[in-house]
Design a protein around this motif. Sequence first.
Motif, mmCIF file in Angstrom:
data_model
loop_
_atom_site.group_PDB
_atom_site.id
_atom_site.type_symbol
_atom_site.label_atom_id
_atom_site.label_comp_id
_atom_site.label_asym_id
_atom_site.label_seq_id
_atom_site.Cartn_x
_atom_site.Cartn_y
_atom_site.Cartn_z
ATOM 1 N N LEU A 259 0.786 -1.263 -0.179
ATOM 2 C CA LEU A 259 0.053 -0.123 -0.053
ATOM 3 C C LEU A 259 0.998 1.093 -0.074
ATOM 4 O O LEU A 259 0.695 2.480 -0.702
ATOM 5 N N LYS A 260 1.858 1.259 0.902
ATOM 6 C CA LYS A 260 2.760 2.406 0.825
ATOM 7 C C LYS A 260 3.555 2.559 -0.477
ATOM 8 O O LYS A 260 3.513 4.066 -0.907
ATOM 9 N N ARG A 261 3.836 1.722 -1.127
ATOM 10 C CA ARG A 261 4.446 1.691 -2.292
ATOM 11 C C ARG A 261 3.451 2.242 -3.387
ATOM 12 O O ARG A 261 3.771 3.291 -4.276
ATOM 13 N N GLU A 340 -0.815 6.980 13.232
ATOM 14 C CA GLU A 340 0.459 6.662 12.868
ATOM 15 C C GLU A 340 0.530 5.901 11.288
ATOM 16 O O GLU A 340 1.084 6.113 10.290
ATOM 17 N N ARG A 341 -0.460 4.987 11.312
ATOM 18 C CA ARG A 341 -0.447 3.964 10.305
ATOM 19 C C ARG A 341 -1.068 5.084 8.975
ATOM 20 O O ARG A 341 -0.507 4.766 7.757
ATOM 21 N N LEU A 342 -2.232 5.813 9.230
ATOM 22 C CA LEU A 342 -2.691 6.695 8.384
ATOM 23 C C LEU A 342 -1.525 7.473 7.689
ATOM 24 O O LEU A 342 -1.349 7.511 6.345
ATOM 25 N N PHE A 343 -0.648 8.106 8.367
ATOM 26 C CA PHE A 343 0.148 9.202 7.970
ATOM 27 C C PHE A 343 1.447 8.363 7.482
ATOM 28 O O PHE A 343 2.494 8.922 6.815
ATOM 29 N N ASN A 344 1.564 7.264 7.711
ATOM 30 C CA ASN A 344 2.644 6.338 7.246
ATOM 31 C C ASN A 344 2.314 5.989 5.734
ATOM 32 O O ASN A 344 3.082 5.863 4.913
ATOM 33 N N PRO A 365 6.562 19.677 6.990
ATOM 34 C CA PRO A 365 5.413 18.870 6.037
ATOM 35 C C PRO A 365 4.211 19.181 6.729
ATOM 36 O O PRO A 365 4.181 18.877 8.095
ATOM 37 N N PHE A 366 3.198 19.453 6.145
ATOM 38 C CA PHE A 366 2.023 19.658 6.943
ATOM 39 C C PHE A 366 0.837 19.062 6.004
ATOM 40 O O PHE A 366 -0.409 19.185 6.337
ATOM 41 N N ILE A 367 1.091 18.561 4.659
ATOM 42 C CA ILE A 367 0.278 17.972 3.830
ATOM 43 C C ILE A 367 0.471 16.350 3.576
ATOM 44 O O ILE A 367 1.424 16.304 3.329
ATOM 45 N N TYR A 368 -0.658 15.422 4.106
ATOM 46 C CA TYR A 368 -0.341 14.085 3.704
ATOM 47 C C TYR A 368 -1.520 13.855 2.622
ATOM 48 O O TYR A 368 -2.795 14.006 3.115
ATOM 49 N N ALA A 369 -1.268 13.561 1.558
ATOM 50 C CA ALA A 369 -2.006 13.431 0.477
ATOM 51 C C ALA A 369 -1.746 12.723 -0.898
ATOM 52 O O ALA A 369 -0.575 12.394 -1.050
#
Length: 423
Positions: A259-261, A340-344, A365-369
């Motif tokens: 998923l991360k990749r 933690e999982r979400l932003f990872n 950094p302030f945007i995770y998108a």
Amino acid sequence: MRRIFILSLITSLLYSCATTKIKKIRKETAQMLTESLFDNQFLGVFIYDPLNNDTILKYNSEKYFTPASTTKIATLYTVLKTLPKKIPALKYYTTADTIYIEGTGDPSFLHPYFKDSTALSFLKKYKNIKLYLNNFDSNAYGPGWAWEDYDAYFQPERSPFPIYGNVVSVYKNDSLTVTPSFFKKEVKVLMAPKAREHYENTFYYNPDKNDTLETPFIVDSTLVRTLLEKALNKKINLVNTFPKVEKQTVYSIPTDSVLKRMMAVSDNFLAEQLLILVSTTLSDTLSVTKAQQYILKNNLADLKQPPRWVDGSGLSRYNLFTPEAMVHILKKIYDEEPRERLFNLFPIVETLRAPTDSYGATNAPFIYAKSGSLGNVYCLSGYLLTKSGKTILFSFMNNHYKQPTAEIKKQMQLIFENLRDKY
């Protein structure tokens, strides 16, 4: 009584100040969206505060847009709700001297990035292997995929038993290295309009290139068997039926690593195969559509604007999502998954401004998108962290513009920075 009155007055004043502040932010954001830059295009925006259940701004948020690769957010959510912690690599059944195997759609098997060989090591223990590949009920290409991109690295074929990422990797050092090596004789070093022939596995490598070329190969049952035979160094038999028994499962790498990749590099192949993997947990038939229908019926039945969702990657322009629907899915992930999982899993967006801008990002950094791009399309949906400690959910969808995408991004960055600093 006097103390209660004073506390009540203070609370009222604070609420009034907060309301005035939010109104000001809404007004400033709305003004930024009226820039002439956005005039000759279709724009949809939804910005939401999940803590206060408050809509900060909505603009065309109930209308449908081409989401491009932000479609992968829906794929991500589907996987989070269905797949176990480790990827189901293959299903099997053993007799005294034989193992029957079928694919699950696992994209990690001998993939150039993951290089996973869990299934390979497992199969080496068996002498007689029977391979079943008739459990696939999706097309190699998704609906609406561009036919001329058949040789593009970002559009490998979908299949029930992917191997090597369904691509041929070629790079030149002292000599030409081809992976899988089975295709080495099919690689021609010469200039050509395309990296592969349209209807056959003949590949072309530009002699002036110095980087790795990844080209999808045409998948068929015989080729999959051959590549697996080469990897195992043993004979494999294709079969048309699988014994009607309870199957066992071999598991490979952590699901979150795939998923991360997928999210980090917007990998279309991984997105498509992950939905196929989801379907293997639902029935014996591998189907992208089956996975989509399941999640829409069971976990996203409350969407006010049900999407037209035709693939897992967002390659197709047939996909249609609204900004509100996208934020709805983001909220479900936000509510149901540890922070933690979400932003990872979500990529960090450092800045949307060009690196040459003198006023580039100087803050953390302030945007995770997740972004999504096609010709004349740029979308971004995800989470914004404010300096006051709040998390804002947002979806921006820009369709049908003709100006440079860099200009669209720059204006969006100004909006995001204003929200970060003032909300």
